[in-house]
Design an enzyme around this catalytic site. Structure first.
Site, PDB file in Angstrom:
ATOM      1  N   ALA A 164     -32.053  30.696 -38.568  1.00  0.00           N
ATOM      2  CA  ALA A 164     -32.584  29.565 -39.134  1.00  0.00           C
ATOM      3  C   ALA A 164     -32.545  28.363 -38.364  1.00  0.00           C
ATOM      4  CB  ALA A 164     -31.532  29.175 -40.305  1.00  0.00           C
TER       5      ALA A 164
ATOM      6  N   PHE B 269     -29.714  31.294 -31.959  1.00  0.00           N
ATOM      7  CA  PHE B 269     -30.755  31.053 -31.323  1.00  0.00           C
ATOM      8  C   PHE B 269     -30.963  29.517 -30.613  1.00  0.00           C
ATOM      9  CE2 PHE B 269     -34.528  33.850 -31.965  1.00  0.00           C
ATOM     10  CZ  PHE B 269     -33.829  35.111 -32.576  1.00  0.00           C
TER      11      PHE B 269
ATOM     12  N   LYS C  36     -37.102   8.438 -57.200  1.00  0.00           N
ATOM     13  CA  LYS C  36     -37.760   8.223 -56.025  1.00  0.00           C
ATOM     14  C   LYS C  36     -37.642   6.969 -55.677  1.00  0.00           C
ATOM     15  CE  LYS C  36     -42.777   8.858 -55.024  1.00  0.00           C
ATOM     16  NZ  LYS C  36     -43.945   8.782 -55.574  1.00  0.00           N
TER      17      LYS C  36
ATOM     18  N   ASN D  59     -36.556  20.791 -40.100  1.00  0.00           N
ATOM     19  CA  ASN D  59     -37.263  21.280 -38.761  1.00  0.00           C
ATOM     20  C   ASN D  59     -38.381  22.116 -39.102  1.00  0.00           C
ATOM     21  OD1 ASN D  59     -34.845  20.210 -37.860  1.00  0.00           O
ATOM     22  ND2 ASN D  59     -34.027  21.937 -37.028  1.00  0.00           N
TER      23      ASN D  59
ATOM     24  N   LYS E  56     -20.929  27.058 -28.982  1.00  0.00           N
ATOM     25  CA  LYS E  56     -20.896  27.752 -30.350  1.00  0.00           C
ATOM     26  C   LYS E  56     -19.942  28.992 -30.488  1.00  0.00           C
ATOM     27  CE  LYS E  56     -24.984  25.326 -31.483  1.00  0.00           C
ATOM     28  NZ  LYS E  56     -25.724  24.881 -32.990  1.00  0.00           N
TER      29      LYS E  56
ATOM     30  N   PRO F   3     -22.754  20.755 -41.354  1.00  0.00           N
ATOM     31  CA  PRO F   3     -21.698  21.780 -40.712  1.00  0.00           C
ATOM     32  C   PRO F   3     -22.465  22.490 -39.831  1.00  0.00           C
ATOM     33  CG  PRO F   3     -22.213  22.216 -43.077  1.00  0.00           C
ATOM     34  CD  PRO F   3     -22.851  21.037 -42.836  1.00  0.00           C
ATOM     35  N   ASP F   4     -22.055  22.866 -38.599  1.00  0.00           N
ATOM     36  CA  ASP F   4     -22.831  23.870 -37.875  1.00  0.00           C
ATOM     37  C   ASP F   4     -22.308  25.344 -38.169  1.00  0.00           C
ATOM     38  OD1 ASP F   4     -23.532  25.723 -35.697  1.00  0.00           O
ATOM     39  OD2 ASP F   4     -23.819  23.513 -34.364  1.00  0.00           O
ATOM     40  N   ILE F   5     -23.291  26.117 -38.636  1.00  0.00           N
ATOM     41  CA  ILE F   5     -22.802  27.413 -39.427  1.00  0.00           C
ATOM     42  C   ILE F   5     -22.562  28.246 -38.213  1.00  0.00           C
ATOM     43  CG2 ILE F   5     -23.723  29.096 -41.183  1.00  0.00           C
ATOM     44  CD1 ILE F   5     -25.963  27.133 -41.818  1.00  0.00           C
TER      45      ILE F   5
ATOM     46  N   LYS G 241     -25.142  25.627 -25.088  1.00  0.00           N
ATOM     47  CA  LYS G 241     -24.974  25.981 -26.399  1.00  0.00           C
ATOM     48  C   LYS G 241     -24.230  27.210 -26.574  1.00  0.00           C
ATOM     49  CE  LYS G 241     -28.450  24.182 -28.573  1.00  0.00           C
ATOM     50  NZ  LYS G 241     -30.019  23.918 -28.879  1.00  0.00           N
TER      51      LYS G 241
HETATM   52  O1  C5P Z   1     -27.691  23.175 -31.985  1.00  0.00           O
HETATM   53  P1  C5P Z   1     -28.854  23.856 -32.563  1.00  0.00           P
HETATM   54  O2  C5P Z   1     -29.387  23.444 -33.753  1.00  0.00           O
HETATM   55  O3  C5P Z   1     -30.074  23.467 -31.515  1.00  0.00           O
HETATM   56  O4  C5P Z   1     -28.589  25.290 -32.485  1.00  0.00           O
HETATM   57  C1  C5P Z   1     -29.108  26.441 -32.848  1.00  0.00           C
HETATM   58  C2  C5P Z   1     -28.857  27.545 -33.368  1.00  0.00           C
HETATM   59  O5  C5P Z   1     -27.422  27.395 -34.170  1.00  0.00           O
HETATM   60  C3  C5P Z   1     -29.426  28.333 -34.333  1.00  0.00           C
HETATM   61  O6  C5P Z   1     -28.851  29.575 -34.160  1.00  0.00           O
HETATM   62  C4  C5P Z   1     -29.301  27.907 -35.551  1.00  0.00           C
HETATM   63  O7  C5P Z   1     -29.526  28.907 -36.511  1.00  0.00           O
HETATM   64  C5  C5P Z   1     -27.750  27.536 -35.406  1.00  0.00           C
HETATM   65  N1  C5P Z   1     -27.380  26.575 -36.432  1.00  0.00           N
HETATM   66  C6  C5P Z   1     -26.588  26.540 -37.388  1.00  0.00           C
HETATM   67  N2  C5P Z   1     -26.192  25.662 -38.319  1.00  0.00           N
HETATM   68  C7  C5P Z   1     -26.511  24.299 -37.876  1.00  0.00           C
HETATM   69  C8  C5P Z   1     -27.605  23.873 -36.770  1.00  0.00           C
HETATM   70  C9  C5P Z   1     -27.675  25.005 -36.137  1.00  0.00           C
HETATM   71  O8  C5P Z   1     -26.137  27.778 -37.585  1.00  0.00           O
HETATM   72  N3  C5P Z   1     -26.090  23.300 -38.593  1.00  0.00           N
END
Ligand code: C5P
Length: 398
Positions: free
Chosen positions: A272, A323, A286, A208, A341, A303-305, A337
């Site tokens: 992040a 964010f 490669k 990103n 979340k 994984p969504d942290i 979100k």
């Molecule tokens: O779902 P999205 O990526 O738009 O969500 C943004 C928020 O979730 C940010 O705070 C980002 O740091 C966090 N995030 C995360 N782990 C991920 C994707 C997003 O912590 N895999």
């Protein structure tokens, strides 16, 4: 904070003495005043003229120096500083300190001082592990002297192991945290920042866009208020703030692991720009162009942290902040979100190309909480960070 503090820097004889120049510069960048003292052995490794030029101060070397005594006696010198830092501290000098020896200016200052003393040891790995050195260290630690480092790594002598002097940045970060004060003192705050690189093969990745500027500014503002900031960053072009505990990661999975390893914490802020996907199969070599056409990539979800931490049953930080960088339907997407979340606050910002916020110095955010939606005016990323840090103080009632 080191700001306005006078550091009496004792440089002893070791190859790491060459790092003193960088150390002096960094101390000065942190607004400390450096007064250098060099032992006879240190003079073999580095020229006092270079040290004086960088420090902008006389270099003190001799115990019996009439001119120096007329300017400032050695007792006064040992008391005029706020702290004494011995870097590098050689095995021989540590031994002298443990004995209370005082046959030169540096050791006499250390015996005469009433100020905090820090040592950054530097020596060969075997010398470091020798029982005599460890005995000496225990003795000086018992006297209240604080040790910084050493690190493990390659040595000038070609060996490998513990004994490398801590890097100047680590020494300065240590000193800064020693002098920390402010309303967030004692609070542990995790900040994620930067982007993540999801490898396709050893030379290619997807990522990103993120400069890391907002994350660095937030970490820095919190550290300035005394917080113990755990800064977990993926690749970023923004400067790493001083006085934070730094963990560098590359992929989203690495960042996830690093964040969970740092819990519990009082606050966690997820700045992040983590890639939502990683590559299903990372090629070991490669990938070559061939007549079958371009490769087809299969993605897996990262994984969504934020979601994992926001929904924790145990060890959930009392304030979890995410964010939402959006290119359309800012409020609607951010609110979805916010609910999904499990966070306490979502900071939404419009990153569509026309705003210029992505990679720029300014940001316009909207803070969404269960109670309200606050639109903040356009301001610098540093101001956003300061305002957010102040809001965190209010929420924590400090
Ligand atoms: O779902 P999205 O990526 O738009 O969500 C943004 C928020 O979730 C940010 O705070 C980002 O740091 C966090 N995030 C995360 N782990 C991920 C994707 C997003 O912590 N895999």
């Amino acid at each position: 904070m080191l700001e306005g503090k006078t550091v009496l820097l004792v440089i002893t004889g070791g190859i790491a003495a060459y790092k003193s120049i960088e150390l002096i510069r960094l101390l000065q960048t942190n607004n400390a005043i450096v007064v250098p003292v060099m032992t006879k052995s240190a003079l073999q490794f580095i020229k006092p003229l270079s040290v004086a030029a960088i420090a902008g101060s006389k270099v003190y070397t001799e115990l019996f120096d009439l001119t120096a005594e007329a300017e400032m006696g050695h007792i006064e010198l040992s008391r005029s500083a706020d702290i004494i830092l011995v870097a590098p501290a050689s095995a021989s000098f540590l031994s002298k300190m443990a004995q209370g020896g005082c046959d030169d200016l540096a050791s006499t200052l250390l015996l005469a001082t009433d100020k905090p003393v820090f040592v950054a040891p530097s020596m060969n790995v075997r010398m470091w592990h020798h029982p005599a050195t460890q005995r000496n260290l225990n003795a000086i630690n018992d006297d209240g002297i604080i040790t910084i480092g050493p690190n493990e790594g390659g040595m000038a002598c070609g060996e490998f192991g513990l004994g490398r002097m801590s890097e100047p940045s680590e020494i300065v970060a240590f000193l800064n945290s020693y002098f920390k004060q402010g309303p967030l003192l004692g609070k542990r705050i995790i900040v994620t920042s930067g982007t993540t690189h999801e490898m396709i093969d050893p030379v290619r990745y997807i990522a990103n866009r993120s400069s890391g500027e907002q994350g660095s500014a937030i970490a820095s503002a919190l550290a300035d208020l005394g917080a113990n900031v755990i800064f977990i960053t993926g690749p970023s072009t923004a400067p790493i703030p001083a006085n934070v505990e730094l963990t560098k990661v590359r992929s989203g999975r690495e960042m996830h692991k690093a964040v969970l390893a740092q819990l519990p914490a009082d606050v966690a802020i997820f700045v992040a720009a983590v890639s939502d996907w990683c590559i299903d199969h990372v090629s070991e070599q490669k990938i070559k162009k061939n007549s079958n056409g371009p490769p087809v990539l299969k993605f897996n979800e990262n994984p969504d942290i934020l979601r994992d931490v926001g929904n924790l049953k145990d060890d959930r930080p009392s304030l979890v902040i995410g964010f939402a960088a959006e290119t359309e339907d800012l409020y609607k997407n951010a609110e979805t979100k916010f609910k999904k979340k499990g966070c306490d606050w979502i900071i939404a910002n419009d990153v569509s190309a026309t705003t210029g916020y992505m990679g720029g110095d300014e940001n316009k955010i909207c803070l969404i909480s269960a109670k309200q939606t606050e639109d903040w005016p356009l301001m610098s990323k540093k101001s956003v960070a300061k305002k957010l840090a102040a809001k965190i103080c209010t929420a924590l009632e400090v």
